[in-house]
Scaffold this active site. Structure first.
Site, PDB file in Angstrom:
ATOM      1  N   ASP A 256      -4.974 -28.602  79.646  1.00 50.75           N
ATOM      2  CA  ASP A 256      -4.721 -27.383  78.592  1.00 50.75           C
ATOM      3  C   ASP A 256      -3.743 -26.493  78.749  1.00 50.75           C
ATOM      4  O   ASP A 256      -3.809 -25.841  80.391  1.00 50.75           O
ATOM      5  CB  ASP A 256      -5.239 -27.107  77.925  1.00 50.75           C
ATOM      6  CG  ASP A 256      -5.200 -26.667  76.584  1.00 50.75           C
ATOM      7  OD1 ASP A 256      -4.310 -26.934  75.849  1.00 50.75           O
ATOM      8  OD2 ASP A 256      -6.413 -25.926  75.656  1.00 50.75           O
TER       9      ASP A 256
ATOM     10  N   HIS B 190     -11.367 -21.013  75.956  1.00 47.98           N
ATOM     11  CA  HIS B 190     -12.234 -22.567  75.337  1.00 47.98           C
ATOM     12  C   HIS B 190     -13.749 -22.454  75.115  1.00 47.98           C
ATOM     13  O   HIS B 190     -14.509 -21.266  76.126  1.00 47.98           O
ATOM     14  CB  HIS B 190     -12.368 -23.411  76.335  1.00 47.98           C
ATOM     15  CG  HIS B 190     -10.508 -24.634  76.431  1.00 47.98           C
ATOM     16  ND1 HIS B 190     -10.389 -25.244  77.573  1.00 47.98           N
ATOM     17  CD2 HIS B 190      -9.754 -23.563  75.700  1.00 47.98           C
ATOM     18  CE1 HIS B 190      -9.367 -25.775  77.585  1.00 47.98           C
ATOM     19  NE2 HIS B 190      -8.873 -25.027  76.424  1.00 47.98           N
TER      20      HIS B 190
ATOM     21  N   SER C  13     -10.157 -21.180  80.252  1.00 43.75           N
ATOM     22  CA  SER C  13     -11.486 -22.355  79.721  1.00 43.75           C
ATOM     23  C   SER C  13     -12.378 -22.810  80.941  1.00 43.75           C
ATOM     24  O   SER C  13     -12.883 -21.376  81.362  1.00 43.75           O
ATOM     25  CB  SER C  13     -10.890 -24.006  80.364  1.00 43.75           C
ATOM     26  OG  SER C  13     -11.827 -24.849  79.318  1.00 43.75           O
TER      27      SER C  13
END
EC number: 2.1.1.80
Length: 476
Positions: A138, A45, A18
């Site tokens: 995540d 992401h 991310s």
């Protein structure tokens, strides 16, 4: 047509990242090489219109393997790297990539969890998950799924990650096999697949690690006697990983050799103390969590009158960035009234080198990744390639060398902020600290912990969540 059984002739590596992930990805991909036995799928992401083509150009500029945008129904091939496009979640099914619109509950996409879980179901022990830089958590469920199905989990060392939230969350899951810097992860994979098919490793602890595990209590006792710091309630896996990295740096291949080295050079025990102590921090780290905190901090301060004291304790403060972040938040909330309050922000840590930086208030540019430009301009002064915290903010903070476990906590606190320290401790020590924090806080006082941490069963009897996702609690 490729089948599930033929897909299992090679491994599939799923890579999740991310914030800060592109930097980590380029470091990883630049060190990979062809072997005919691994396909790679990236879940980075991105915003819905995440400039896929730009990301592809950046990765291909550094990668030795071809990086392509994944397409729905595309067959996986070894020595290819597939980037899941923005606005989609990606899954591996029967050797093919499938793309789906993200579900409403998926805050970020492409989802690392969705990719990892699909890989666990379809590839079993030939699934490898890699978690790189990123905020949030995540990937945790996906790591557990891959591990439960016999796969391997590699995680970027949080100290090398621009954003450490995702690596720390993965480590908290206890599903992690190795914690390494991106280049070292690539080297691990290259070494793993450099031999013939019959020699593919099964992911079992090395003999050296098993020996180290047996002798760890005695080693920790030696560290305690040499330094006065007791690490016996820290998680063994965390300590063993640091010992492994130290042995690698010294080019020592067995724990017995390392024990002999310590006998010859007793100061090595002080080096271990330094390695065991985690000194990882930055200003406004996990900025969304601080945005939530600011609202509740304003409510707390709003109940006080000028001349009253505002007391905040930050145990495990590392090099002090979080202490100064709290002082800046208070200045933003109070404005011209800032100097009318008695503000005492206490940072404590065991690492003297980190505390020396905290006392100076001088930081490299890398400490400001999540700091807004106007905050940097208002509260910091340029010092060459560094920045120094302005004097009024420095004067609100004090730094003490002490152990959060053994010290008596300050009293009558409005806030305790203990972030990304509890993750390294066993549950019994965590419970001990939650009791200490509860006693130290005023009624209605706030507890702020790291997004990868949990307060557990005991903590839930002592604190009520104000924002569970961002780990902000109020004293019961």
């Amino acid at each position: 047509m490729i089948t599930k059984s033929s897909t299992k002739a090679f491994h599939v590596v799923a890579i999740g990242a991310s914030a800060g992930g592109l930097e980590s990805l380029t470091q990883l991909l630049s060190s990979l090489s062809e072997n005919g036995r691994v396909a790679y799928v990236i879940a980075q992401h991105m915003a819905k219109d995440g400039h896929d083509e730009l990301v592809l150009r950046l990765l291909n500029h550094k990668s030795r393997l071809k990086v392509i945008k994944a397409r729905a129904g595309e067959r996986l091939e070894p020595d290819r790297i597939y980037l899941i496009p923005s606005g989609f979640n990606g899954m591996v099914q029967e050797g093919f990539i499938q793309l789906f619109p993200p579900a409403p509950e998926h805050i970020s996409s492409p989802s690392v969890n969705v990719l990892f879980v699909s890989l666990a179901k379809n590839m079993g022990d030939k699934a490898i998950g890699i978690v790189l830089s990123g905020a949030g958590s995540d990937g945790v469920a996906g790591c557990k799924a891959i591990k439960a199905n016999g796969g391997l989990i590699l995680v970027q060392d949080p100290q090398s990650a621009p954003y450490s939230g995702m690596p720390l969350a993965a480590m908290q899951s206890t599903a992690v096999d190795e914690v390494l810097e991106p280049e070292a992860i690539a080297h691990y994979l290259v070494t793993m697949f450099s031999t013939g098919p019959a020699a593919l490793p099964r992911f079992a602890p090395s003999g050296s690690r098993l020996v180290a595990n047996r002798h760890l209590p005695a080693l920790l006792q030696n560290v305690f006697e040499a330094t006065g710091i007791d690490f016996s309630s820290y998680k063994e896996e965390t300590l063993l990983r640091r010992i492994d990295r130290r042995m690698t740096a010294l080019k020592i291949t067995s724990f017995e050799q390392y024990q002999a080295y310590i006998m010859q050079y007793p100061d090595e025990l002080k080096t271990l103390r330094h390695l065991f102590l985690v000194s990882l921090s930055s200003f406004f780290r996990d900025s969304q969590a601080f945005a939530v905190l600011k609202k509740h901090l304003a409510e707390t301060v709003g109940q006080k009158t000028p001349e009253e004291t505002i007391r905040i304790w930050i145990p495990g403060c590392a090099s002090g960035e979080e202490c100064y972040t709290f002082a800046i938040l208070l200045n933003e909330i109070l404005g011209e009234s800032f100097n009318r309050f008695k503000i005492r922000i206490i940072g404590s840590d065991l690492n003297p080198e980190a505390l020396a930086i905290a006392h100076s208030g001088i930081y490299r540019q890398t400490a400001f990744k999540e700091t807004e430009p106007q905050i940097l301009a208002r509260y910091f002064e340029a010092k060459g390639q560094h920045y120094q915290v302005t004097k009024p903010i420095r004067e609100a903070c004090e730094f003490i060398r002490e152990d959060v476990v053994s010290v008596n906590a300050p009293e009558n606190l409005d806030i305790v902020s203990c972030r990304n320290l509890l993750i390294y401790m066993k549950s019994n020590l965590q419970d001990q600290l939650f009791k200490k924090f509860h006693r130290a806080l005023l009624p209605q006082g706030l507890l702020f912990i790291g997004q990868s941490e949990n307060i557990g069963v005991l903590g839930n009897t002592l604190f009520v969540p104000l924002d569970h996702y961002h780990r902000l609690y109020r004293r019961k």
